[in-house]
Design an enzyme around this catalytic site. Structure first.
Site, PDB file in Angstrom:
ATOM      1  N   LYS A   4       0.778  -1.063  -0.164  1.00  0.00           N
ATOM      2  CA  LYS A   4      -0.172   0.010   0.008  1.00  0.00           C
ATOM      3  C   LYS A   4       0.986   1.077   0.196  1.00  0.00           C
ATOM      4  O   LYS A   4       0.637   2.171   0.804  1.00  0.00           O
ATOM      5  CB  LYS A   4      -1.092  -0.048   1.032  1.00  0.00           C
ATOM      6  CG  LYS A   4      -1.935  -1.150   1.023  1.00  0.00           C
ATOM      7  CD  LYS A   4      -3.102  -0.812   1.767  1.00  0.00           C
ATOM      8  CE  LYS A   4      -3.902  -2.055   1.830  1.00  0.00           C
ATOM      9  NZ  LYS A   4      -3.608  -3.391   2.589  1.00  0.00           N
TER      10      LYS A   4
ATOM     11  N   GLN B 153     -14.389 -10.364   6.426  1.00  0.00           N
ATOM     12  CA  GLN B 153     -14.717  -8.969   6.517  1.00  0.00           C
ATOM     13  C   GLN B 153     -16.337  -8.945   6.224  1.00  0.00           C
ATOM     14  O   GLN B 153     -16.777  -7.790   6.192  1.00  0.00           O
ATOM     15  CB  GLN B 153     -14.036  -8.166   5.682  1.00  0.00           C
ATOM     16  CG  GLN B 153     -12.758  -7.837   6.229  1.00  0.00           C
ATOM     17  CD  GLN B 153     -12.018  -6.847   5.295  1.00  0.00           C
ATOM     18  OE1 GLN B 153     -12.265  -5.694   5.261  1.00  0.00           O
ATOM     19  NE2 GLN B 153     -10.657  -7.403   4.704  1.00  0.00           N
TER      20      GLN B 153
ATOM     21  N   ARG C 172     -19.559 -11.055   0.188  1.00  0.00           N
ATOM     22  CA  ARG C 172     -19.874 -12.586  -0.366  1.00  0.00           C
ATOM     23  C   ARG C 172     -19.308 -12.723  -1.837  1.00  0.00           C
ATOM     24  O   ARG C 172     -19.738 -11.765  -2.625  1.00  0.00           O
ATOM     25  CB  ARG C 172     -21.570 -12.212  -0.312  1.00  0.00           C
ATOM     26  CG  ARG C 172     -22.073 -12.916   1.118  1.00  0.00           C
ATOM     27  CD  ARG C 172     -23.427 -12.932   1.240  1.00  0.00           C
ATOM     28  NE  ARG C 172     -23.614 -14.026   0.145  1.00  0.00           N
ATOM     29  CZ  ARG C 172     -24.783 -14.332  -0.980  1.00  0.00           C
ATOM     30  NH1 ARG C 172     -25.209 -13.185  -1.491  1.00  0.00           N
ATOM     31  NH2 ARG C 172     -24.901 -15.481  -1.643  1.00  0.00           N
TER      32      ARG C 172
END
Ligand code: C5P
Length: 212
Positions: free
Chosen positions: A57, A169, A172
């Site tokens: 990141k 988290q 789906r």
């Protein structure tokens, strides 16, 4: 595309999980927890099992960002992840380093956590535009917010969109792929399961079934 997020802390565990799951995943994503505890050389070892995406990141001034990206590529990674919010000069610097190594760059649009909504969501589509302009290979979008994936994918045109946040988290798999994602990133659901290889294989089969 299935990407294993390998946020374990020990080298031996990382290599063991990677070897067991390798045949079911397209990439292994490493992040700071593993590299800061096991050392950067684990990245080279993992690269021999599957191509690695270095999720550092990157968000810094272009010079420092280039150094980070260069270290990652010198250890054999296929791609690095950089923060889009850091701006076009930094993304360009990382792109240049990736080009020197024949590697890829993914830009984070917004984090999959709640905090990702606080500041990033407002600028997501601008980040997509900058990533396209700079010539990034793909984007990271939140599996926890499928409606955002659809919007990002539409704007992204031919950039790949890969999504963390499936499973632990709350995202789906089916919703994420239906929204247009090109791949999912799954960590804890795989490496914390009783049988990581079986879990990875089951997820792979679900992806293949849905993407047919
Ligand atoms: O364990 P889990 O499946 O939640 O792992 C998700 C991985 O993806 C972690 O390495 C996390 O840092 C990363 N990630 C994320 N959301 C983003 C970008 C990266 O969860 N927007």
């Amino acid at each position: 595309m299935l990407i294993l997020a390998l946020d374990v802390l020990e080298r031996d565990v990382a290599l063991d999980v990677a070897r067991k799951c390798g045949e079911y995943v397209d990439f292994i994503k490493v992040n700071y927890p593993l590299v800061l505890s096991a050392g950067i050389d684990v990245v080279s070892e993992l690269s021999e099992i599957r191509p690695v995406i270095a999720d550092f990141k990157i968000a810094d001034i272009p010079y420092t960002a280039s150094l980070i990206a260069d270290i990652a590529f010198r250890h054999g990674v296929r791609a690095v992840i950089a923060h889009g919010f850091a701006g076009s000069d930094m993304l360009r610097a990382v792109r240049d380093v990736a080009d020197r190594h024949g590697g890829e760059v993914y830009a984070v649009t917004e984090l999959s956590s709640q905090g990702g909504r606080e500041f990033m969501t407002r600028h997501t589509l601008e980040i997509v535009d900058v990533a396209k302009e700079v010539g990034c290979d793909g984007l990271i979008a939140p599996a926890t917010r499928p409606e955002r994936i659809a919007e990002i994918k539409k704007r992204a045109e031919n950039l790949r969109v890969i999504c963390p946040g499936v499973g632990a988290q709350g995202g789906r798999l089916e919703d994420v792929l239906k929204a247009g994602a090109d791949g999912i990133i799954v960590g804890r659901t795989i490496y914390q399961s009783e049988d990581p290889a079986r879990t990875a294989r089951e997820i792979r089969e679900r992806i293949d079934g849905l993407m047919k």
